[in-house]
Design a protein around this motif. Structure first.
Motif, PDB file in Angstrom:
ATOM      1  N   ALA A 348       0.764  -1.182   0.003  1.00  0.00           N
ATOM      2  CA  ALA A 348      -0.141  -0.329   0.067  1.00  0.00           C
ATOM      3  C   ALA A 348       1.019   1.196  -0.023  1.00  0.00           C
ATOM      4  CB  ALA A 348      -0.787   0.006   1.257  1.00  0.00           C
ATOM      5  N   LEU A 349       1.939   1.245   0.643  1.00  0.00           N
ATOM      6  CA  LEU A 349       2.698   2.552   1.049  1.00  0.00           C
ATOM      7  C   LEU A 349       4.169   2.384   0.551  1.00  0.00           C
ATOM      8  CD1 LEU A 349       1.182   3.301   4.636  1.00  0.00           C
ATOM      9  CD2 LEU A 349       0.441   4.419   2.418  1.00  0.00           C
ATOM     10  N   GLY A 350       4.672   1.231   0.194  1.00  0.00           N
ATOM     11  CA  GLY A 350       5.839   0.881  -0.102  1.00  0.00           C
ATOM     12  C   GLY A 350       7.045   1.066   1.014  1.00  0.00           C
ATOM     13  N   THR A 351       6.573   0.567   2.112  1.00  0.00           N
ATOM     14  CA  THR A 351       7.390   0.653   3.429  1.00  0.00           C
ATOM     15  C   THR A 351       6.641  -0.494   4.083  1.00  0.00           C
ATOM     16  OG1 THR A 351       8.205   1.769   5.272  1.00  0.00           O
ATOM     17  CG2 THR A 351       6.150   2.512   4.354  1.00  0.00           C
ATOM     18  N   THR A 352       7.485  -0.900   5.381  1.00  0.00           N
ATOM     19  CA  THR A 352       6.794  -1.905   6.300  1.00  0.00           C
ATOM     20  C   THR A 352       6.090  -1.362   7.414  1.00  0.00           C
ATOM     21  OG1 THR A 352       8.940  -2.028   7.293  1.00  0.00           O
ATOM     22  CG2 THR A 352       8.696  -3.421   5.502  1.00  0.00           C
ATOM     23  N   SER A 353       5.766   0.070   7.551  1.00  0.00           N
ATOM     24  CA  SER A 353       5.252   0.544   8.604  1.00  0.00           C
ATOM     25  C   SER A 353       4.305   1.849   8.177  1.00  0.00           C
ATOM     26  CB  SER A 353       6.075   0.963   9.670  1.00  0.00           C
ATOM     27  OG  SER A 353       6.577   2.409   9.307  1.00  0.00           O
ATOM     28  N   PHE A 354       3.602   2.426   9.018  1.00  0.00           N
ATOM     29  CA  PHE A 354       2.840   3.633   8.853  1.00  0.00           C
ATOM     30  C   PHE A 354       3.470   4.966   9.279  1.00  0.00           C
ATOM     31  CE2 PHE A 354      -0.702   0.240   9.419  1.00  0.00           C
ATOM     32  CZ  PHE A 354      -1.296   0.553   8.144  1.00  0.00           C
ATOM     33  N   SER A 355       4.645   4.733   9.366  1.00  0.00           N
ATOM     34  CA  SER A 355       5.389   5.914  10.204  1.00  0.00           C
ATOM     35  C   SER A 355       5.406   6.934   9.035  1.00  0.00           C
ATOM     36  CB  SER A 355       7.042   5.593  10.167  1.00  0.00           C
ATOM     37  OG  SER A 355       7.627   5.016   8.843  1.00  0.00           O
ATOM     38  N   ALA A 356       5.285   6.968   8.017  1.00  0.00           N
ATOM     39  CA  ALA A 356       5.408   8.230   6.906  1.00  0.00           C
ATOM     40  C   ALA A 356       3.861   8.400   6.813  1.00  0.00           C
ATOM     41  CB  ALA A 356       5.975   7.635   5.646  1.00  0.00           C
ATOM     42  N   HIS A 357       2.733   7.802   7.097  1.00  0.00           N
ATOM     43  CA  HIS A 357       1.342   8.182   7.022  1.00  0.00           C
ATOM     44  C   HIS A 357       0.684   7.734   8.273  1.00  0.00           C
ATOM     45  CE1 HIS A 357       1.695   9.000   2.626  1.00  0.00           C
ATOM     46  NE2 HIS A 357       2.644   7.916   2.578  1.00  0.00           N
ATOM     47  N   PRO A 358       1.040   8.445   9.555  1.00  0.00           N
ATOM     48  CA  PRO A 358       0.585   8.290  10.838  1.00  0.00           C
ATOM     49  C   PRO A 358      -1.112   8.065  10.597  1.00  0.00           C
ATOM     50  CG  PRO A 358       1.571  10.165  10.794  1.00  0.00           C
ATOM     51  CD  PRO A 358       2.101   9.530   9.673  1.00  0.00           C
ATOM     52  N   GLU A 359      -1.641   9.294   9.998  1.00  0.00           N
ATOM     53  CA  GLU A 359      -2.918   9.440   9.862  1.00  0.00           C
ATOM     54  C   GLU A 359      -3.737   8.131   9.449  1.00  0.00           C
ATOM     55  OE1 GLU A 359      -1.506  10.544   5.763  1.00  0.00           O
ATOM     56  OE2 GLU A 359      -0.699  10.680   7.884  1.00  0.00           O
ATOM     57  N   LEU A 360      -3.151   7.331   8.658  1.00  0.00           N
ATOM     58  CA  LEU A 360      -3.764   6.031   8.226  1.00  0.00           C
ATOM     59  C   LEU A 360      -3.661   4.907   8.941  1.00  0.00           C
ATOM     60  CD1 LEU A 360      -2.515   6.352   4.412  1.00  0.00           C
ATOM     61  CD2 LEU A 360      -4.701   7.064   5.173  1.00  0.00           C
ATOM     62  N   GLU A 361      -2.609   4.986  10.086  1.00  0.00           N
ATOM     63  CA  GLU A 361      -2.610   3.725  10.973  1.00  0.00           C
ATOM     64  C   GLU A 361      -3.942   2.969  11.483  1.00  0.00           C
ATOM     65  OE1 GLU A 361       0.492   1.959  14.365  1.00  0.00           O
ATOM     66  OE2 GLU A 361       0.606   3.832  13.698  1.00  0.00           O
ATOM     67  N   GLU A 362      -4.829   3.969  12.156  1.00  0.00           N
ATOM     68  CA  GLU A 362      -5.881   3.586  12.747  1.00  0.00           C
ATOM     69  C   GLU A 362      -6.823   2.653  11.755  1.00  0.00           C
ATOM     70  OE1 GLU A 362      -9.723   4.836  15.545  1.00  0.00           O
ATOM     71  OE2 GLU A 362      -8.184   6.349  14.854  1.00  0.00           O
ATOM     72  N   ILE A 363      -7.099   3.377  10.505  1.00  0.00           N
ATOM     73  CA  ILE A 363      -8.165   2.535   9.644  1.00  0.00           C
ATOM     74  C   ILE A 363      -7.421   1.566   8.924  1.00  0.00           C
ATOM     75  CG2 ILE A 363      -7.560   4.348   7.868  1.00  0.00           C
ATOM     76  CD1 ILE A 363     -10.698   4.187   7.128  1.00  0.00           C
ATOM     77  N   GLY A 364      -6.080   1.826   8.767  1.00  0.00           N
ATOM     78  CA  GLY A 364      -5.157   0.797   7.979  1.00  0.00           C
ATOM     79  C   GLY A 364      -5.023  -0.592   8.776  1.00  0.00           C
ATOM     80  N   ARG A 365      -5.139  -0.465   9.996  1.00  0.00           N
ATOM     81  CA  ARG A 365      -5.070  -1.752  11.036  1.00  0.00           C
ATOM     82  C   ARG A 365      -6.663  -2.237  10.959  1.00  0.00           C
ATOM     83  NH1 ARG A 365      -0.554  -3.066  13.927  1.00  0.00           N
ATOM     84  NH2 ARG A 365       0.865  -1.035  14.091  1.00  0.00           N
ATOM     85  N   LYS A 366      -7.730  -1.638  10.822  1.00  0.00           N
ATOM     86  CA  LYS A 366      -9.008  -2.052  10.615  1.00  0.00           C
ATOM     87  C   LYS A 366      -8.924  -2.763   9.289  1.00  0.00           C
ATOM     88  CE  LYS A 366     -11.283   1.249  13.662  1.00  0.00           C
ATOM     89  NZ  LYS A 366     -12.130   2.100  13.796  1.00  0.00           N
ATOM     90  N   VAL A 367      -8.559  -2.260   8.377  1.00  0.00           N
ATOM     91  CA  VAL A 367      -8.538  -3.127   6.937  1.00  0.00           C
ATOM     92  C   VAL A 367      -7.815  -4.539   6.959  1.00  0.00           C
ATOM     93  CG1 VAL A 367      -7.781  -2.793   4.556  1.00  0.00           C
ATOM     94  CG2 VAL A 367      -8.869  -0.673   5.733  1.00  0.00           C
TER      95      VAL A 367
END
Length: 579
Positions: A348-367
């Protein structure tokens, strides 16, 4: 309604044919003087059944064909209902007759008069009306079939959907969470215990989307493995188990030369010569065929390799594993949450974490919760969201069914759908019925078998007890990875969330699952096409609304209920379900 509904329709037709031609039903039809009608039904349904494959393909592009299939499915179920009513009435008359003749007073009454009771007269009147309606609808269906110019697919169907691409031995991208599995398989391949065996066959088994192929690719390209074997070959077998094709691909792999020979004898002789005295590794990926004779024919040339030769197969079916394997199957498990997260964010983001997009982490984990450890699902969902760092778009994916997402970037549906397509017809309806179970619901084998029996989904075979037949159905679905043993209690079973989604897709609008959607003045519009209905109610410490307490604290009751096709369900809360 999805294409799968028509596949279940084909299975339903077989049930109808079995009932119409059974001796017991023939006696009932003769007694009720409906022989001519039923014979006409059979002839007509046989003609319609012959065009189902063509209709299934054309419904994708023609709304008229889809409407025709919907009407045909409803008609087929109504025919089944009438056949069941005949059987019920015959049993009622038999019981009444036995009761009447056992009474000394009633013995004076002629038998012909015993049958002339209000119930029988009412049944005859109602049944005549229903038979007339079926006859009319059948003629309309036939007329529409001719107008739509549906073809009899004698030579089998021609798939118009995107074909499944064959796998290769090359690993696609980065792999997460499979180091221990890779080491375990490599250890088996290099095992000293198997070193002296002439030929060892090691199966990797698991449901679709778990990453069996990826694991086999990792093993195939492992440095230790490369140095251990003289020859290696990779073949994607898939659902088309063509012995000539598979043998030719293996031969071309070990010789790196093209081969124009199509004679199996010549191909096997050449392959035997190439493998003779050499220690080889053969990967047979995505095997579906469970015919023992086909396997024994294919493996003939492999017996001439050097001791220590290995064949690694990947399959979803335990039966394939037991037929082909010489060692205990390696059961592949779901990925850990962390590994699944890495797969998702990498795609999704080209990386192994949400560090560059913290605003997406909560919903990303739900997905990510929807993936339940399936790397294919994590990859597909991540691919859908790639380069779209927009919360609204991510919310859309979260709330969408995975089947409704872009087909061009989603391999989950075809992968799991193939599992369903390969089910025998007698299992298709039983599996679709499981869509009534809520997600994460743990069930007993006997519980589900009794439900199948009550719904008439088991096809009788000779004198075999229905409970035994249902147990066979259950074990077959378990072997094919549709059911999994509960990690909490080994006597219970559960369906993976995506398998549950597959069951809902398989059922179409035949099944309706109501999960605490009732309340207040809400009125639910339930389709008249619904044939099976269940109500699930949550409760915990006196709280009865699911949204009022954490998900992990929920306890749920599940109850399949009979439903009259009234179309509406208003303020319906059965008292037996209240906590």
């Amino acid at each position: 309604m999805s294409v799968i509904g028509e596949l279940a329709l084909s299975a339903l037709f077989q049930v109808l044919f079995n009932k119409i031609t059974s001796p017991d039903f023939s006696k009932i039809f003769h007694k009720e003087k409906v022989d001519a009608d039923v014979k006409m039904w059979k002839r007509t349904l046989l003609k319609i059944h012959a065009v189902l494959d063509d209709a299934e393909e054309r419904q994708m592009t023609s709304k008229l064909v889809k409407v025709w299939l919907d009407e045909l499915r409803d008609l087929a179920y109504d025919v089944e209902d009438i056949l069941d009513e005949f059987a019920t009435e015959a049993l009622r008359c038999k019981l009444n007759a036995e009761s009447s003749t056992s009474n000394k007073v009633r013995k004076l009454i002629p038998v012909c008069c015993v049958s002339l009771n209000p119930s029988s007269v009412m049944f005859d009147a109602n049944m005549r009306s229903k038979i007339k309606d079926i006859n009319t609808r059948l003629q309309e269906i036939v007329t529409q079939k001719n107008d739509l110019q549906l073809r009899d697919c004698v030579g089998g169907r021609t798939r118009t959907s995107r074909p499944k691409l064959p796998t290769t031995s090359l690993v696609e991208g980065l792999v997460y969470g499979r180091k221990e599995d890779q080491k375990a398989i490599v250890d088996l391949l290099l095992s000293s215990e198997l070193h002296n065996a002439q030929l060892s066959v090691i199966p990797i088994v698991g449901m679709g989307g778990l990453g069996k192929t990826t694991l086999a690719q990792q093993v195939y390209n492992d440095d230790e493995v490369k140095g251990y074997f003289d020859l290696k070959a990779w073949v994607c077998v898939s659902e088309d188990f063509d012995i000539v094709r598979v043998t030719k691909v293996i031969l071309q792999s070990v010789t790196t030369e093209t081969c124009d020979v199509n004679d199996l004898n010549l191909l096997q002789i050449k392959l035997k010569e190439k493998l003779y005295g050499k220690k080889f590794l053969l990967i047979l990926d995505d095997v579906w065929n469970d015919n023992y004779n086909d396997w024994t024919k294919l493996r003939c040339p492999f017996e001439f390799g050097a001791p220590g030769s290995k064949i690694l197969i990947t399959t979803q079916n335990d039966r394939v594993s037991s037929i082909m394997g010489t060692t205990q199957a390696y059961k592949l498990k779901e990925l850990s949450n962390d590994a699944c997260l890495s797969v998702f964010t990498q795609n999704a983001l080209g990386t192994t974490s949400f560090s560059a997009h913290p605003e997406l982490e909560e919903i990303g984990r739900k997905v990510l919760e929807r993936c339940k450890g399936l790397p294919l699902a994590a990859k597909a969902l991540g691919g859908l969201l790639r380069t779209i760092p927009d919360r609204d778009e991510w919310k859309y994916v979260l709330n969408s069914k995975i089947w409704d997402m872009s087909a061009e970037n989603n391999d989950v549906l075809p992968t799991l759908r193939l599992s369903y397509l390969y089910l025998p017809s007698n299992l298709k309806r039983c599996f679709a019925y499981c869509s009534l179970f809520p997600k994460d619901y743990e069930f007993e084998e006997k519980e589900l078998v009794l439900l199948w029996m009550a719904e008439g989904l088991l096809q009788e075979i000779g004198q075999k007890p229905m409970e035994d037949l249902g147990a066979e159905y259950f074990r077959d679905l378990h072997r094919r990875s549709f059911f999994q043993q509960s990690s909490r209690n080994k006597s219970l079973f559960v369906m993976h969330d995506l398998i549950n989604d597959l069951a809902q897709w398989a059922a179409g609008d035949l099944c309706y699952r109501l999960e605490d959607k009732l309340g207040g003045d809400k009125q639910l519009n339930i389709s008249t096409k619904v044939r099976h209905f269940s109500y699930i109610r949550c409760y915990y410490d006196g709280i009865t609304r699911c949204e009022d307490f954490p998900k992990d604290k929920r306890l749920r009751t599940f109850l399949p209920l009979p439903i009259e096709n009234s179309g509406y369900l208003t303020n319906f809360v059965p008292s037996c379900l209240l906590p």
